[in-house]
Design a protein around this motif. Sequence first.
Motif, PDB file in Angstrom:
ATOM      1  N   ASP A 147       0.974  -1.158   0.020  1.00 32.06           N
ATOM      2  CA  ASP A 147      -0.066  -0.157   0.120  1.00 32.06           C
ATOM      3  C   ASP A 147       0.838   1.442   0.084  1.00 32.06           C
ATOM      4  N   GLU A 148       0.338   2.347  -0.562  1.00 32.80           N
ATOM      5  CA  GLU A 148       1.305   3.590  -0.700  1.00 32.80           C
ATOM      6  C   GLU A 148       1.194   4.046   0.490  1.00 32.80           C
ATOM      7  N   LYS A 149       0.395   4.176   1.356  1.00 33.40           N
ATOM      8  CA  LYS A 149       0.246   4.840   2.446  1.00 33.40           C
ATOM      9  C   LYS A 149      -0.475   4.180   3.577  1.00 33.40           C
ATOM     10  N   PRO A 150       0.244   3.004   3.993  1.00 34.02           N
ATOM     11  CA  PRO A 150      -0.520   2.210   4.839  1.00 34.02           C
ATOM     12  C   PRO A 150      -0.870   2.565   6.246  1.00 34.02           C
ATOM     13  N   LEU A 151      -1.834   2.033   7.030  1.00 35.43           N
ATOM     14  CA  LEU A 151      -2.116   2.582   8.305  1.00 35.43           C
ATOM     15  C   LEU A 151      -1.864   1.207   9.194  1.00 35.43           C
ATOM     16  N   TYR A 152      -0.739   1.479   9.965  1.00 33.55           N
ATOM     17  CA  TYR A 152      -0.201   0.409  10.859  1.00 33.55           C
ATOM     18  C   TYR A 152      -1.171   0.370  11.984  1.00 33.55           C
ATOM     19  N   VAL A 153      -1.206  -1.044  12.428  1.00 31.20           N
ATOM     20  CA  VAL A 153      -2.138  -1.325  13.628  1.00 31.20           C
ATOM     21  C   VAL A 153      -1.257  -1.714  14.779  1.00 31.20           C
ATOM     22  N   ASP A 154      -1.371  -0.863  15.899  1.00 33.74           N
ATOM     23  CA  ASP A 154      -0.562  -1.289  17.077  1.00 33.74           C
ATOM     24  C   ASP A 154      -1.416  -2.258  17.916  1.00 33.74           C
ATOM     25  N   THR A 155      -0.964  -3.314  18.314  1.00 32.36           N
ATOM     26  CA  THR A 155      -1.889  -4.181  19.429  1.00 32.36           C
ATOM     27  C   THR A 155      -1.037  -4.680  20.485  1.00 32.36           C
ATOM     28  N   ASP A 156      -1.393  -5.107  21.385  1.00 37.56           N
ATOM     29  CA  ASP A 156      -0.752  -5.769  22.520  1.00 37.56           C
ATOM     30  C   ASP A 156      -1.028  -7.258  22.517  1.00 37.56           C
ATOM     31  N   GLY A 157      -0.524  -8.038  23.459  1.00 37.61           N
ATOM     32  CA  GLY A 157      -0.434  -9.202  23.378  1.00 37.61           C
ATOM     33  C   GLY A 157      -1.777 -10.293  23.299  1.00 37.61           C
ATOM     34  N   THR A 158      -2.711  -9.482  23.599  1.00 34.12           N
ATOM     35  CA  THR A 158      -4.014 -10.276  23.468  1.00 34.12           C
ATOM     36  C   THR A 158      -4.885  -9.740  21.950  1.00 34.12           C
ATOM     37  N   MET A 159      -4.132  -8.984  21.146  1.00 31.98           N
ATOM     38  CA  MET A 159      -4.626  -8.504  19.705  1.00 31.98           C
ATOM     39  C   MET A 159      -5.673  -7.447  20.143  1.00 31.98           C
ATOM     40  N   THR A 160      -5.554  -6.886  21.151  1.00 31.30           N
ATOM     41  CA  THR A 160      -6.333  -5.740  21.479  1.00 31.30           C
ATOM     42  C   THR A 160      -5.579  -4.440  20.717  1.00 31.30           C
ATOM     43  N   SER A 170       7.955  -0.983  13.950  1.00 28.91           N
ATOM     44  CA  SER A 170       7.629  -2.097  15.104  1.00 28.91           C
ATOM     45  C   SER A 170       6.330  -2.832  15.025  1.00 28.91           C
ATOM     46  N   CYS A 171       5.385  -2.216  14.355  1.00 31.72           N
ATOM     47  CA  CYS A 171       3.853  -2.658  14.034  1.00 31.72           C
ATOM     48  C   CYS A 171       4.078  -4.036  12.893  1.00 31.72           C
ATOM     49  N   ARG A 172       3.579  -5.159  13.360  1.00 31.89           N
ATOM     50  CA  ARG A 172       3.489  -6.288  12.343  1.00 31.89           C
ATOM     51  C   ARG A 172       2.558  -5.817  11.337  1.00 31.89           C
ATOM     52  N   TYR A 173       1.375  -5.439  11.907  1.00 31.30           N
ATOM     53  CA  TYR A 173      -0.074  -5.414  10.911  1.00 31.30           C
ATOM     54  C   TYR A 173      -0.282  -3.904  10.578  1.00 31.30           C
ATOM     55  N   ILE A 174      -0.945  -4.094   9.350  1.00 34.83           N
ATOM     56  CA  ILE A 174      -1.773  -2.987   8.857  1.00 34.83           C
ATOM     57  C   ILE A 174      -3.051  -3.219   8.706  1.00 34.83           C
ATOM     58  N   SER A 175      -3.952  -1.901   8.333  1.00 38.97           N
ATOM     59  CA  SER A 175      -5.281  -2.138   8.272  1.00 38.97           C
ATOM     60  C   SER A 175      -5.597  -2.696   6.932  1.00 38.97           C
ATOM     61  N   GLY A 176      -6.744  -3.681   7.230  1.00 37.16           N
ATOM     62  CA  GLY A 176      -6.808  -4.379   5.880  1.00 37.16           C
ATOM     63  C   GLY A 176      -8.424  -3.684   5.117  1.00 37.16           C
ATOM     64  N   GLY A 177      -8.687  -2.660   5.801  1.00 35.89           N
ATOM     65  CA  GLY A 177     -10.080  -2.039   5.229  1.00 35.89           C
ATOM     66  C   GLY A 177     -11.319  -2.715   5.326  1.00 35.89           C
ATOM     67  N   PHE A 219      -5.637 -11.334   8.597  1.00 34.95           N
ATOM     68  CA  PHE A 219      -6.079 -12.238   7.235  1.00 34.95           C
ATOM     69  C   PHE A 219      -4.539 -12.398   6.871  1.00 34.95           C
ATOM     70  N   SER A 220      -4.278 -13.440   5.773  1.00 31.17           N
ATOM     71  CA  SER A 220      -3.110 -13.628   5.305  1.00 31.17           C
ATOM     72  C   SER A 220      -2.697 -12.734   4.427  1.00 31.17           C
ATOM     73  N   LYS A 221      -3.556 -12.109   3.615  1.00 36.07           N
ATOM     74  CA  LYS A 221      -3.232 -11.001   2.581  1.00 36.07           C
ATOM     75  C   LYS A 221      -4.599 -10.271   2.537  1.00 36.07           C
ATOM     76  N   ILE A 222      -4.409  -9.239   2.171  1.00 35.47           N
ATOM     77  CA  ILE A 222      -5.662  -8.252   1.721  1.00 35.47           C
ATOM     78  C   ILE A 222      -5.026  -7.160   0.424  1.00 35.47           C
ATOM     79  N   LEU A 223      -5.708  -7.251  -0.455  1.00 31.81           N
ATOM     80  CA  LEU A 223      -5.273  -6.112  -1.496  1.00 31.81           C
ATOM     81  C   LEU A 223      -6.374  -5.141  -1.706  1.00 31.81           C
ATOM     82  N   ASP A 224      -5.978  -4.343  -2.306  1.00 31.44           N
ATOM     83  CA  ASP A 224      -6.649  -3.054  -2.783  1.00 31.44           C
ATOM     84  C   ASP A 224      -6.406  -2.782  -4.272  1.00 31.44           C
ATOM     85  N   ILE A 225      -7.550  -2.376  -4.907  1.00 33.19           N
ATOM     86  CA  ILE A 225      -7.339  -1.997  -6.492  1.00 33.19           C
ATOM     87  C   ILE A 225      -7.337  -0.566  -6.406  1.00 33.19           C
TER      88      ILE A 225
END
Length: 240
Positions: A147-160, A170-177, A219-225
Motif C-alpha cells: 500500500d502506498e500509505k498503509p495504516l499501521y495497527v498497534d496491538t498488545d499481546g491479546t490482539m487488542t 515495530s508494528c507487524r500489521y496494517i489495516s485491511g480495510g 488475514f493472510s493477505k488483503i489487497l486494494d485495487i
Amino acid sequence: MRYAIIAAGEGSRLATEGIDMPKPLVEVNGEPLIDRLIRIFADNNAEEIVVICNDKTTLVSSHLMKIQEDGLNGRRIPLRFVVKSTPSSMHSLYEISRYLEGAPYCLTTVDTIFREKEFSNYIMALNDAMETYSADGLMAVTDYIDDEKPLYVDTDGTMTITGFLDHSDSCRYISGGIYGLSPKSIATLHACIERGESRMRNFQRAMVADGLHLEAFPFSKILDIDHKSDIGKAEEFLRV
C-alpha cells in the motif's frame, strides 16, 4: 449481520492508467468488484447490504438498481443504496450510518480483495465478539504490505488494538480495510464529523480515544485495487 460497502470513490488513478470503467464495475476474474462483495456478503447471512456510490456517473447506480430489482445471478439480494458524492470514505460512512444504527455491522470499501474462506472465519469471529460483548469492533489486519500509505495497527499481546499509526518500524500489521463494528461506533463517527475531521483512519483513531474495545483479526493477505497492475495481482492471489 448488516453489511455496508463504500463505493463512492472516482477511481481517478485507474482512469489515468486507461481504465475507463468506474471502480465498482472493474472486473477481477470476470466478476465486477461490487458484485463480488455483494455475493460474498449474501453467502455470509446478510440481513441487508447498504451501498453508497457517487453521482458522477449513472453506470454504478443503474447496475445496483438492476441487482435490487432482478437479483444477482438469480438470487434475491436485500440491497439498499445511496447515490451521493462525498469528500472522503468517512463522510460516505456517515451518509449511510442511519441505516446501520442499533446493531453490529461489517463495512468495507469496494476494492478490498480477500479470500472468501478467511472472510467467513472473520464473520464467525465477529458474531461471537458482538454476542458475548467482548469487543466493540473486530478489525481485519494483514502483515502483507503493498500500500502506498498503509495504516499501521498497534496491538498488545491479546490482539487488542492500542493505536493506529501513519508510520511505524515495530508494528507487524496494517489495516485491511474491513471493519466489524458495534453500534457504539456510530456516536464516535458523528462526533468526528461534527469536529470537521475526515479520513477513515481518523475515525479509527477516534474510536480508540473514545475507549472502544477494538480487536485485530489477521488475514493472510488483503489487497486494494488502486492501479491497473493491481487487477492482475488480485486475480493471481484469488486463483491460488
